[in-house]
Design a protein around this motif. Sequence first.
Motif, short mmCIF file in Angstrom:
data_model
loop_
_atom_site.label_atom_id
_atom_site.label_comp_id
_atom_site.label_asym_id
_atom_site.label_seq_id
_atom_site.Cartn_x
_atom_site.Cartn_y
_atom_site.Cartn_z
N LEU A 1 47.62 33.36 39.36
CA LEU A 1 46.82 32.16 39.59
C LEU A 1 45.49 32.61 40.18
O LEU A 1 45.48 33.26 41.23
CB LEU A 1 47.49 31.23 40.59
N PHE A 2 44.39 32.28 39.52
CA PHE A 2 43.06 32.63 40.02
C PHE A 2 42.27 31.36 40.31
O PHE A 2 42.43 30.35 39.60
CB PHE A 2 42.27 33.42 38.96
N ASP A 3 41.39 31.42 41.31
CA ASP A 3 40.48 30.30 41.52
C ASP A 3 39.23 30.52 40.67
O ASP A 3 39.11 31.51 39.95
CB ASP A 3 40.16 30.10 43.00
N ARG A 4 38.27 29.60 40.76
CA ARG A 4 37.07 29.67 39.91
C ARG A 4 36.20 30.88 40.22
O ARG A 4 35.37 31.27 39.42
CB ARG A 4 36.26 28.39 40.02
N ASN A 5 36.38 31.49 41.40
CA ASN A 5 35.57 32.64 41.80
C ASN A 5 36.25 33.98 41.53
O ASN A 5 35.73 35.02 41.92
CB ASN A 5 35.21 32.54 43.28
N GLY A 6 37.43 33.95 40.94
CA GLY A 6 38.13 35.19 40.63
C GLY A 6 39.07 35.67 41.71
O GLY A 6 39.62 36.76 41.61
N VAL A 7 39.27 34.86 42.74
CA VAL A 7 40.21 35.23 43.81
C VAL A 7 41.63 34.97 43.30
O VAL A 7 41.93 33.88 42.80
CB VAL A 7 39.95 34.41 45.09
#
Length: 145
Positions: free
Chosen positions: A8-14
């Motif tokens: 699972l990634f957020d929009r910033n690539g975290v």
Amino acid sequence: MTVHNLYLFDRNGVCLHYSEWHRKKQAGIPKEEEFKLMYGMLFSIRSFVSKMSPLDMKDGFLAFQTSRYKLHYYETPTGIKVVMNTDLGVGPIRDVLHHIYSALYVELVVKNPLCPLGQAVQSELFRSRLDSYIRSLPFFSARAG
């Protein structure tokens, strides 16, 4: 058939969450580096697909496969990316990835005031429910490890 792993990634690539079930080969690099490589690959593939497609891509990039595994991709309007690697016998699983996002991540993480957004998911309830859900899928094989 089986499930290898899930990101699972957020929009910033975290990388907000990572789980694995029947992963036979490790990357041989630290997990943080693997997460960066995976996100970079997804970013590049999405860009390539959007530029090269002769048709309007309503759903965009959904999956790709190699000779060894199939990568399934789901992106939400908020930029959360759900990525699952399975074996080649697994068909389209967009509904499964949507369920992981909407019924598990949103309900158990986003709506939980004790879970800070934008950081790795620390919720044991989320982890256990995700594991139970993945193990209940018809294409998850307990013998595949």
